[in-house]
Design an enzyme around this catalytic site. Structure first.
Site, mmCIF file in Angstrom:
data_model
loop_
_atom_site.group_PDB
_atom_site.id
_atom_site.type_symbol
_atom_site.label_atom_id
_atom_site.label_comp_id
_atom_site.label_asym_id
_atom_site.label_seq_id
_atom_site.Cartn_x
_atom_site.Cartn_y
_atom_site.Cartn_z
ATOM 1 C CG ASP A 36 7.697 -25.047 34.763
ATOM 2 O OD1 ASP A 36 6.490 -24.939 35.041
ATOM 3 O OD2 ASP A 36 8.363 -24.135 34.218
ATOM 4 C CG HIS A 91 12.279 -28.828 28.866
ATOM 5 N ND1 HIS A 91 13.415 -28.073 28.960
ATOM 6 C CD2 HIS A 91 11.509 -28.485 29.932
ATOM 7 C CE1 HIS A 91 13.363 -27.311 30.030
ATOM 8 N NE2 HIS A 91 12.196 -27.545 30.650
ATOM 9 C CG HIS A 184 11.825 -26.697 37.917
ATOM 10 N ND1 HIS A 184 12.168 -25.526 38.554
ATOM 11 C CD2 HIS A 184 11.747 -26.416 36.592
ATOM 12 C CE1 HIS A 184 12.303 -24.561 37.644
ATOM 13 N NE2 HIS A 184 12.053 -25.071 36.464
#
Length: 223
Positions: A36, A91, A184
């Site tokens: 992510d 986000h 991430h």
């Protein structure tokens, strides 16, 4: 039990939040590797090189503004054969965002992905909500256009109070067939993620897991 919940959402909670993909099915022993918050030039190229080293494809849930800023990197990610998904343009946390604003933010990212993706609008429309949170109204609306993918195992690589050794312990303990694993490719997570990722890949391969991206097969297995 409390420690496990930090890394792995219990099955009964996954069932309560239905209509999303938490875990892959099928007979093959598999891990679905996801990232992510990218793509960014300080971190994502290193991830791509590690994945190439082990011959692995993954799924990247990209922030739309990063695609806008680094289109060549996004195209390179696609060129190397990885799957991509939408992680909103800015986000955004769904619980703090009006539904119309949230969906406009997602649509803005879809337009960018379609622009660069070789399959354009015919690609898989995958979506992962930032922080894993959104309202039920947002979820219902998104399910009309996207496949919502959450996770079975979150590494907490962004948490700088956790060490690579702690994260690897959790990966060994809680990985299971079908796990969608969340890393991430962000600045905050980079130190932990880059230290753990090669170790995790070697561990999974030694355990006989096939490491895969999100594909139509995993989606049909969850139908």
């Amino acid at each position: 039990m409390f420690r496990q919940i930090q890394y792995q959402i219990p099955a009964f909670l996954q069932r309560l939040y239905g209509g999303v993909v938490w875990r892959g099915g099928g007979a093959e022993k598999s891990i679905y590797l996801t990232f992510d918050d990218g793509c960014i030039p300080q971190v994502t190229p290193q991830v791509l090189d590690i994945l190439d080293e082990y011959g692995i494809k993954a799924t990247f849930f990209c922030v739309g503004d990063n695609i806008r800023k680094y289109p060549e990197l996004f195209v390179e990610l696609l060129r190397r054969g990885h799957a991509v998904g939408n992680h909103t343009y800015n986000h955004l946390e769904g619980l703090r965002t009006p539904t119309d604003t949230y969906y406009e933010n997602i649509d803005k990212t879809d337009e960018l992905i379609d622009r660069y993706h070789p399959q354009g609008k015919h690609r898989m429309h995958l979506f992962r909500p930032p922080y894993g949170r959104m309202t039920l109204r947002q979820k219902r609306r998104l399910q009309q256009t996207h496949t919502i993918v959450l996770w079975d195992l979150i590494t907490h690589d962004y948490d700088r109070t956790r060490t690579p050794a702690e994260i690897m312990t959790a990966i060994r303990r809680y990985s299971r067939s079908g796990s969608i694993v969340l890393f991430h490719d962000s600045l905050k997570a980079a130190d932990n993620m880059l230290a753990v990722l090669p170790q995790a890949i070697r561990y999974w391969q030694k355990q006989g897991y096939h490491i895969k991206p999100i594909t139509t097969n995993i989606l049909s297995d969850n139908a």
